[in-house]
Design a protein around this motif. Structure first.
Motif, mmCIF file in Angstrom:
data_model
loop_
_atom_site.group_PDB
_atom_site.id
_atom_site.type_symbol
_atom_site.label_atom_id
_atom_site.label_comp_id
_atom_site.label_asym_id
_atom_site.label_seq_id
_atom_site.Cartn_x
_atom_site.Cartn_y
_atom_site.Cartn_z
ATOM 1 N N LEU A 104 0.972 -1.038 -0.121
ATOM 2 C CA LEU A 104 0.156 0.128 -0.005
ATOM 3 C C LEU A 104 0.718 1.122 -0.077
ATOM 4 C CD1 LEU A 104 -2.687 1.251 0.297
ATOM 5 C CD2 LEU A 104 -2.747 1.216 2.403
ATOM 6 N N TRP A 164 0.560 4.300 -2.819
ATOM 7 C CA TRP A 164 0.164 5.673 -2.344
ATOM 8 C C TRP A 164 1.341 6.450 -2.667
ATOM 9 C CZ3 TRP A 164 -3.956 7.845 -1.110
ATOM 10 C CH2 TRP A 164 -4.040 9.312 -0.722
ATOM 11 N N VAL A 180 -7.471 11.205 1.832
ATOM 12 C CA VAL A 180 -7.139 10.527 3.053
ATOM 13 C C VAL A 180 -6.067 9.858 2.786
ATOM 14 C CG1 VAL A 180 -8.458 8.782 4.374
ATOM 15 C CG2 VAL A 180 -9.744 10.494 3.241
ATOM 16 N N MET A 216 -3.028 6.944 2.220
ATOM 17 C CA MET A 216 -3.134 5.746 2.295
ATOM 18 C C MET A 216 -4.343 5.210 2.069
ATOM 19 S SD MET A 216 0.111 5.477 2.663
ATOM 20 C CE MET A 216 0.572 3.837 3.194
ATOM 21 N N ASP A 217 -5.348 5.683 1.661
ATOM 22 C CA ASP A 217 -6.783 5.465 1.296
ATOM 23 C C ASP A 217 -7.288 5.994 0.022
ATOM 24 O OD1 ASP A 217 -9.464 3.983 2.404
ATOM 25 O OD2 ASP A 217 -9.982 6.086 1.985
ATOM 26 N N SER A 218 -7.522 7.504 -0.120
ATOM 27 C CA SER A 218 -8.145 7.792 -1.321
ATOM 28 C C SER A 218 -7.870 9.128 -1.406
ATOM 29 C CB SER A 218 -9.876 7.779 -1.235
ATOM 30 O OG SER A 218 -9.978 8.446 -0.024
ATOM 31 N N LYS A 240 -9.075 5.259 -5.009
ATOM 32 C CA LYS A 240 -9.216 4.581 -3.940
ATOM 33 C C LYS A 240 -8.008 3.429 -4.039
ATOM 34 C CE LYS A 240 -13.803 5.578 -2.707
ATOM 35 N NZ LYS A 240 -15.101 4.896 -1.896
ATOM 36 N N LYS A 294 -6.948 -0.125 -1.490
ATOM 37 C CA LYS A 294 -7.210 -0.963 -0.512
ATOM 38 C C LYS A 294 -6.102 -2.229 -0.635
ATOM 39 C CE LYS A 294 -10.926 -3.784 1.266
ATOM 40 N NZ LYS A 294 -12.312 -4.209 0.963
ATOM 41 N N GLU A 295 -5.703 -2.559 0.613
ATOM 42 C CA GLU A 295 -4.712 -3.810 0.688
ATOM 43 C C GLU A 295 -5.629 -4.819 0.478
ATOM 44 O OE1 GLU A 295 -0.830 -3.131 3.294
ATOM 45 O OE2 GLU A 295 -2.955 -3.026 4.485
ATOM 46 N N GLN A 296 -5.157 -5.912 -0.439
ATOM 47 C CA GLN A 296 -6.105 -6.998 -0.652
ATOM 48 C C GLN A 296 -5.255 -8.075 -1.445
ATOM 49 O OE1 GLN A 296 -9.964 -6.349 -2.479
ATOM 50 N NE2 GLN A 296 -9.704 -8.056 -3.727
ATOM 51 N N VAL A 333 -2.468 -4.616 -3.569
ATOM 52 C CA VAL A 333 -3.353 -3.416 -3.314
ATOM 53 C C VAL A 333 -4.336 -3.231 -4.726
ATOM 54 C CG1 VAL A 333 -3.619 -0.635 -3.540
ATOM 55 C CG2 VAL A 333 -1.493 -1.881 -2.499
#
Length: 153
Positions: A14, A18, A75, A77-79, A97, A99-101, A105
């Motif tokens: 992430l 980012w 935001v 590390m998010d969006s 956006k 998201k870790e997944q 990411v």
């Protein structure tokens, strides 16, 4: 109002995603050369709310348009969101956006936009703009694969 949504998995942490996407200079690396995208003004190399970025884009041979966006929300590390302040669209609202997944990411782009000029704008969207945006985001996905997923391709 038109809607474009894209999602892509990136083979990175992430923090790496980012760092790359929150740097406005990397817009150049992710935009097809055919668009002729050029940043003309950038207040800071680090994205922040209120940041204004201006560009030139080529819409036809030897025809350039100015485009100004403002980073309206971040935001970490998010969006983040960029909104057009001046440019080719009546409305441009782009939410990015992250998201870790699955050990990487999941990145998504959601764009809500409207064309100016009423029925003429609808026709231009149908004949040109929709395909151009599809091309831009297809190329962006290909370039993201090269940058982040080369080892897994």
């Amino acid at each position: 109002m038109y809607h474009l949504y894209r999602q892509q998995w990136l083979n990175c942490h992430l923090e790496q995603a980012w760092s790359f996407f929150s740097s406005p200079r990397n817009l150049d690396r992710l935009t097809p050369k055919s668009v002729g995208f050029k940043i003309t003004h950038l207040q800071s190399e680090q994205m922040h709310p209120g940041q204004i970025i201006t560009y030139k884009i080529k819409v036809a041979p030897m025809v350039w348009l100015s485009w100004m966006t403002e980073i309206t929300q971040v935001v970490p590390m998010d969006s983040f969101i960029d909104d057009q302040r001046l440019g080719p669209y009546k409305v441009w609202h782009h939410c990015h956006k992250f998201k870790e997944q699955d050990g990487g990411v999941l990145m998504s782009d959601e764009v809500n936009y409207a064309m100016p000029f009423g029925p003429l704008g609808k026709l231009v969207h149908k004949l040109y703009v929709k395909q151009q945006l599809q091309h831009i985001f297809d190329e962006r996905a290909r370039l993201c694969d090269e940058i982040f997923n080369a080892a897994t391709s």
